[in-house]
Design an enzyme around this catalytic site. Sequence first.
Site, PDB file in Angstrom:
ATOM      1  N   SER A 178       0.839  -1.196   0.000  1.00  0.00           N
ATOM      2  CA  SER A 178       0.000   0.000   0.000  1.00  0.00           C
ATOM      3  C   SER A 178       0.873   1.245   0.000  1.00  0.00           C
ATOM      4  O   SER A 178       1.612   1.476  -0.950  1.00  0.00           O
ATOM      5  CB  SER A 178      -0.952  -0.033   1.199  1.00  0.00           C
ATOM      6  OG  SER A 178      -1.854   1.045   1.149  1.00  0.00           O
ATOM      7  N   THR A 179       0.840   2.036   1.092  1.00  0.00           N
ATOM      8  CA  THR A 179       1.588   3.299   1.144  1.00  0.00           C
ATOM      9  C   THR A 179       3.076   3.059   0.878  1.00  0.00           C
ATOM     10  O   THR A 179       3.705   2.251   1.543  1.00  0.00           O
ATOM     11  CB  THR A 179       1.422   3.943   2.532  1.00  0.00           C
ATOM     12  OG1 THR A 179       0.050   3.982   2.867  1.00  0.00           O
ATOM     13  CG2 THR A 179       2.010   5.340   2.540  1.00  0.00           C
ATOM     14  N   HIS A 205      -2.912  -0.937  -3.195  1.00  0.00           N
ATOM     15  CA  HIS A 205      -4.058  -0.069  -2.955  1.00  0.00           C
ATOM     16  C   HIS A 205      -3.916   1.192  -3.806  1.00  0.00           C
ATOM     17  O   HIS A 205      -2.996   1.992  -3.594  1.00  0.00           O
ATOM     18  CB  HIS A 205      -4.154   0.312  -1.477  1.00  0.00           C
ATOM     19  CG  HIS A 205      -4.376  -0.862  -0.582  1.00  0.00           C
ATOM     20  ND1 HIS A 205      -3.939  -0.898   0.725  1.00  0.00           N
ATOM     21  CD2 HIS A 205      -4.995  -2.050  -0.798  1.00  0.00           C
ATOM     22  CE1 HIS A 205      -4.292  -2.046   1.274  1.00  0.00           C
ATOM     23  NE2 HIS A 205      -4.921  -2.767   0.382  1.00  0.00           N
ATOM     24  N   MET A 301      -0.026   1.156   5.172  1.00  0.00           N
ATOM     25  CA  MET A 301      -0.795   1.460   6.377  1.00  0.00           C
ATOM     26  C   MET A 301      -1.753   0.316   6.680  1.00  0.00           C
ATOM     27  O   MET A 301      -2.170  -0.421   5.798  1.00  0.00           O
ATOM     28  CB  MET A 301      -1.611   2.737   6.179  1.00  0.00           C
ATOM     29  CG  MET A 301      -0.814   4.017   6.163  1.00  0.00           C
ATOM     30  SD  MET A 301      -1.846   5.434   5.671  1.00  0.00           S
ATOM     31  CE  MET A 301      -3.202   5.302   6.828  1.00  0.00           C
ATOM     32  N   ASP A 304      -4.156  -4.859   6.293  1.00  0.00           N
ATOM     33  CA  ASP A 304      -4.666  -5.683   5.196  1.00  0.00           C
ATOM     34  C   ASP A 304      -3.605  -6.719   4.820  1.00  0.00           C
ATOM     35  O   ASP A 304      -2.430  -6.385   4.651  1.00  0.00           O
ATOM     36  CB  ASP A 304      -4.994  -4.799   3.989  1.00  0.00           C
ATOM     37  CG  ASP A 304      -5.755  -5.546   2.899  1.00  0.00           C
ATOM     38  OD1 ASP A 304      -6.366  -6.588   3.208  1.00  0.00           O
ATOM     39  OD2 ASP A 304      -5.739  -5.073   1.747  1.00  0.00           O
TER      40      ASP A 304
END
Length: 375
Positions: A178-179, A205, A301, A304
């Site tokens: 993600s991030t 994401h 973050m 998940d």
Amino acid sequence: MAPARRTRILIVDDSAVMRSLLRSVIATDPAFEMAGTAADGASALNALALNSPDLVLLDVEMPVMDGLVTLRQLRERGHKIPVIMCSSLTQRGAKVTIEALAVGASDYVAKPSGQPGREAAVRALAQELIPKIHALTRASQPCAIDPLAPRLAPAGLAASVAGPVSSALPRVVAIGVSTGGPAVLDVLLPTLPADFPLPIVIVQHMPEVFTRLFAERLSRRCGLRVCEGSESEPVMPGAVYIARGNWHMQVIASTRTGKPATIHLNQDPPENHCRPAVDVLFRSVARVYGSGVVALVLTGMGSDGLAGCRLIRSQGGMVLAQDEATSIVWGMPGSVVQAGLAHKVLPLHSMAAEIVRIAGRSAKAETRSLAPMVA
């Protein structure tokens, strides 16, 4: 006791309306304060030296000096502070934002559109932006990293092993990120050899307008074919499939003997506030490939992928997690490590070599199985 120091934020955007919206968002959190504003990149670079911000909110499209050029100059001058790109959800905005994420931006936020009024726009923007600012400016979090630079991890962590490593032959690599993911994948995937013997499936994401452009950029940089996963597409060795934004991606076993598994997309409800969700992908590969799954959980973050890793471990698959020192945000990999699910915790610069080594077991097994035929 002295009050905690507030996070100082510099806003860079040529639109007075957008600067005002961002000021209103920052004012909603007492942990933040304004470090200043700038209407273009050139002014922003001057403001950095004068105002000493902890984070920059940087518009993508600006006159005089746009966001991408500003970001590059900021990094060339040695500024390591986090930068969140403020992007419109357009083809051009997405393309520039993806490039910015690959060359040093920490994250991005979509500019609000379609809200009925200013208050609704502030609420929508705050819901997305505030958690990202907190995640990127925690005292323990590195502000900016060079993903290729070797780093010292805590003693015993970088090569820690939680339980016995499966001896099953690997059949697929599944990645959740993600991030900070675009920069990490921009390093990891081009390092893999063109003859990598396993399929790779990825949830990053990212909004729908971004994922196809992101896959195309990676494909130009990689020896492997990288594409946005499409419905019913066969999952083939040596190819990389990135989940389409706003769609969960699963791998489904073929009902016909000897046929490869295929990609399935759906718009079921978000999981972990995400669609696509890493857990959805990880559950599906565990069902199809069992102990042959090699799962990588990279910077991001939240948590998940945690539940999916638990299932993969229970099926005998392998789980690798990125270490804290090379993660932009150690949320997703950290949750896996803290749950004791990671077989190994590795810095980014060691990850490609490790999965090539693991995948090599499959290549050797295939060579042995073909040897009598060749003879």
